[in-house]
Design an enzyme around this catalytic site. Structure first.
Site, mmCIF file in Angstrom:
data_model
loop_
_atom_site.group_PDB
_atom_site.id
_atom_site.type_symbol
_atom_site.label_atom_id
_atom_site.label_comp_id
_atom_site.label_asym_id
_atom_site.label_seq_id
_atom_site.Cartn_x
_atom_site.Cartn_y
_atom_site.Cartn_z
ATOM 1 N N ASP A 75 48.896 49.073 35.435
ATOM 2 C CA ASP A 75 47.930 48.024 35.715
ATOM 3 C C ASP A 75 47.812 47.812 37.229
ATOM 4 O OD1 ASP A 75 46.299 46.048 34.151
ATOM 5 O OD2 ASP A 75 47.364 44.630 35.432
ATOM 6 N N GLU A 105 44.990 52.163 36.331
ATOM 7 C CA GLU A 105 43.801 51.332 36.164
ATOM 8 C C GLU A 105 43.108 51.204 37.527
ATOM 9 O OE1 GLU A 105 42.187 46.859 35.385
ATOM 10 O OE2 GLU A 105 44.245 47.217 36.032
ATOM 11 N N ASP A 188 39.600 44.389 29.478
ATOM 12 C CA ASP A 188 39.038 43.763 30.671
ATOM 13 C C ASP A 188 37.516 43.674 30.639
ATOM 14 O OD1 ASP A 188 41.404 43.209 32.157
ATOM 15 O OD2 ASP A 188 41.587 45.335 32.629
#
Length: 355
Positions: A75, A105, A188
């Site tokens: 992340d 990410e 997201d």
């Protein structure tokens, strides 16, 4: 190692980014006095320059790889600024399992992360954005996309989509293209069916393009059964009961996944665009002597395409329909054999040569 226990002489002080005393992790009436991720005091930020912190994280990575996980999804990895951190992470993970998959990410141009020393791939929003803009077009509900870090708008026609895809294919070496994590939605973002105002065809057309694109396709749980969901936290709904599944979307996914497994060209074959005009987009996937042709019509009216496969080095005389509705016929002129493809509105197909 809780912040509420921490004092200036704690052995954990240098593990975090502390600005002043006292610390206030729970009472928002006072300043936290330490750095929290995105200002969230419930998520204290590690000091990655501290060798003890670094080793702690590396050992966690090694532990779970030894336990048997297949890799790591990282992340916001760009927020770790410590020099050499992700290079060491890769070295230590790959030393245990050279086949472990490390994906970051990163939403945009990721060349600095895909130099062979850090990540195997990134979450390929550079594929998601134009693919949604092409297949959903003016159906896109702007409130569901405007504050995200990708732009699946304004609507794209076939020529513009082809240009975006070619830019993406030119961005990274081919070996990197094959390890990208391609997606249409995630925790997201809003889910595609909600972004498209409930339009099932948008989901199906985008899924066809996803599952015929080089790289690793990622299907966000529930998308395969038509689960809706607006922006976070609504995008994280629980998986629906079987009675609430959209069986048509599920069958669509199953057929395409089966074809991707059955035809290696759909996974690792060259990607060659044959036709991109108005609402019709036609491309081929080529691996050795195996050639597959994919055609998509995103329009609300029937559409046709005339392609000359030999113009992009294809040798096949496509004559078998593997997937989807289509009418096709061959003709001949001075330039060579011409394939005429007719598609119904909002549909796509896959053709192959069968002898």
């Amino acid at each position: 190692m809780m912040c509420w226990k921490m004092a200036p002489h704690s052995p954990w002080v240098d593990w975090f980014k502390i600005h002043d005393w006292p610390l206030s992790p729970y009472n928002g009436e006072f300043p936290a006095n330490y750095e929290g991720w995105a200002g969230n005091r419930a998520l204290p930020v590690f000091n990655h320059d501290n060798p003890e912190v670094r080793e702690y994280i590396m050992e966690i990575a090694e532990h779970w790889i030894k336990f048997g996980i297949d890799g790591w999804r990282l992340d916001v990895p760009f927020e770790v600024k410590a020099p050499g951190f992700w290079q060491e992470f890769r070295d230590r993970v790959k030393a245990i399992n050279p086949e472990a998959y490390i994906v970051g990410e990163v939403w945009g141009d990721s060349r600095e992360w895909l130099d062979g020393t850090q990540f195997d791939g990134v979450m390929n929003y550079l594929f998601a954005a134009p693919t949604i803009a092409f297949t959903a077009g003016d159906r896109v509900v702007m409130e569901q996309v405007q504050d995200r870090s990708y732009q699946p708008y304004p609507p794209l026609f076939a020529k513009e989509y082809a240009e975006k895809i070619q830019e993406l294919l030119n961005l990274y070496p081919w070996e990197i293209q094959l390890t990208q994590l391609n997606l249409l939605a995630s925790h997201d973002t809003a889910r595609l069916i909600t972004i498209a105002g409930g339009d099932r065809a948008s989901v199906e057309l985008a899924t066809l393009l996803l599952l015929t694109f080089p790289g690793a396709p990622s299907i966000y749980y529930g998308d395969e059964v038509g689960l809706p969901g607006a922006l976070d936290p609504d995008s994280r709904r629980g998986f629906p009961l079987e009675s609430d599944w959209d069986r048509e979307i599920l069958d669509y996914h199953r057929k395409l996944i089966s074809l991707r497994h059955a035809y290696p060209a759909l996974r690792t074959g060259d990607y060659r665009v044959l036709f991109a005009e108005v609402t019709m987009y036609v491309f081929a996937r080529v691996l050795g002597d195996k050639e597959l042709l994919v055609a998509v019509n995103i329009g609300t009216a029937p559409a046709k395409a005339s392609v000359i496969p030999a113009a992009v080095g294809l040798k096949s005389r496509f004559n078998q329909q593997l997937f989807g509705p289509a009418e096709f016929e061959w003709s001949q002129d001075a330039e060579g054999a011409i394939l005429q493809i007719a598609l119904p509105p909002r549909s796509g197909c896959i053709l192959q040569h069968f002898s």
